[in-house]
Design a protein around this motif. Structure first.
Motif, short mmCIF file in Angstrom:
data_model
loop_
_atom_site.label_atom_id
_atom_site.label_comp_id
_atom_site.label_asym_id
_atom_site.label_seq_id
_atom_site.Cartn_x
_atom_site.Cartn_y
_atom_site.Cartn_z
N VAL A 131 0.84 -1.20 0.00
CA VAL A 131 0.00 0.00 0.00
C VAL A 131 0.87 1.25 0.00
O VAL A 131 0.60 2.21 -0.72
N GLU A 132 1.94 1.23 0.79
CA GLU A 132 2.85 2.37 0.85
C GLU A 132 3.51 2.63 -0.51
O GLU A 132 3.60 3.76 -0.96
N PHE A 133 3.94 1.57 -1.17
CA PHE A 133 4.57 1.71 -2.48
C PHE A 133 3.60 2.29 -3.51
O PHE A 133 3.95 3.20 -4.27
N ILE A 134 2.39 1.77 -3.54
CA ILE A 134 1.38 2.25 -4.50
C ILE A 134 1.07 3.71 -4.23
O ILE A 134 1.02 4.53 -5.14
N ALA A 135 0.85 4.06 -2.96
CA ALA A 135 0.50 5.43 -2.61
C ALA A 135 1.63 6.40 -2.96
O ALA A 135 1.38 7.48 -3.51
N LYS A 136 2.86 6.02 -2.65
CA LYS A 136 4.00 6.91 -2.94
C LYS A 136 4.18 7.09 -4.45
O LYS A 136 4.67 8.13 -4.89
N SER A 137 3.80 6.10 -5.23
CA SER A 137 3.89 6.20 -6.68
C SER A 137 2.84 7.15 -7.25
O SER A 137 3.06 7.74 -8.31
N LEU A 138 1.74 7.32 -6.55
CA LEU A 138 0.62 8.13 -7.06
C LEU A 138 0.70 9.60 -6.69
O LEU A 138 0.22 10.45 -7.43
N SER A 192 5.04 12.44 2.65
CA SER A 192 3.91 12.62 3.58
C SER A 192 3.03 11.37 3.69
O SER A 192 2.05 11.38 4.43
N VAL A 193 3.36 10.31 2.97
CA VAL A 193 2.56 9.08 3.02
C VAL A 193 2.84 8.33 4.32
O VAL A 193 3.99 8.04 4.65
N ILE A 194 1.77 8.05 5.08
CA ILE A 194 1.88 7.31 6.33
C ILE A 194 0.90 6.14 6.26
O ILE A 194 -0.28 6.32 5.97
N VAL A 195 1.41 4.93 6.55
CA VAL A 195 0.57 3.74 6.53
C VAL A 195 0.66 3.07 7.90
O VAL A 195 1.76 2.78 8.38
N ASN A 196 -0.48 2.84 8.54
CA ASN A 196 -0.54 2.14 9.83
C ASN A 196 -1.38 0.88 9.67
O ASN A 196 -2.37 0.88 8.94
N MET A 197 -0.98 -0.16 10.38
CA MET A 197 -1.76 -1.40 10.38
C MET A 197 -2.31 -1.65 11.78
O MET A 197 -1.59 -1.51 12.76
N ILE A 198 -3.59 -2.00 11.84
CA ILE A 198 -4.23 -2.36 13.09
C ILE A 198 -4.67 -3.81 12.94
O ILE A 198 -5.58 -4.12 12.17
N GLU A 199 -4.00 -4.68 13.68
CA GLU A 199 -4.26 -6.12 13.58
C GLU A 199 -5.49 -6.50 14.38
O GLU A 199 -5.64 -6.09 15.53
N GLY A 200 -6.35 -7.30 13.77
CA GLY A 200 -7.49 -7.87 14.46
C GLY A 200 -7.42 -9.38 14.37
O GLY A 200 -6.47 -9.94 13.82
#
Length: 77
Positions: free
Chosen positions: A6-13, A19-27
């Motif tokens: 997700v981070e790679f795709i977002a930074k490419s766009l 400024s791209v920040i990706v957080n994961m919340i595990e369930g």
């Protein structure tokens, strides 16, 4: 792995990749991936009629089929 994807795709766009920040919340059964970008770049990540966001979610669901977990992408503004 999905976070990096997700981070790679977002930074490419976006225009401001720093400024791209990706957080994961595990369930237990699902994982929430939060994506935060600069205010000027939010439209680039969502796309017209949400097409880009839908495409990223499709890629995540394909990845989820391998692991058996469910991924939810939330684009924060």
């Amino acid at each position: 792995m999905e976070k990096d994807l997700v981070e790679f795709i977002a930074k490419s766009l976006v225009d401001d990749p720093d400024s791209v920040i990706v957080n994961m919340i595990e369930g237990e059964k699902s994982t929430i991936i939060e994506l935060k970008v600069a205010d000027d770049d939010i439209g680039k990540v969502i796309g017209k009629h949400g097409r880009i966001a839908k495409a990223v979610r499709t890629i995540l669901s394909a990845s989820a089929n391998k692991t058996g977990k469910r991924f939810v992408l939330e684009i924060l503004d």
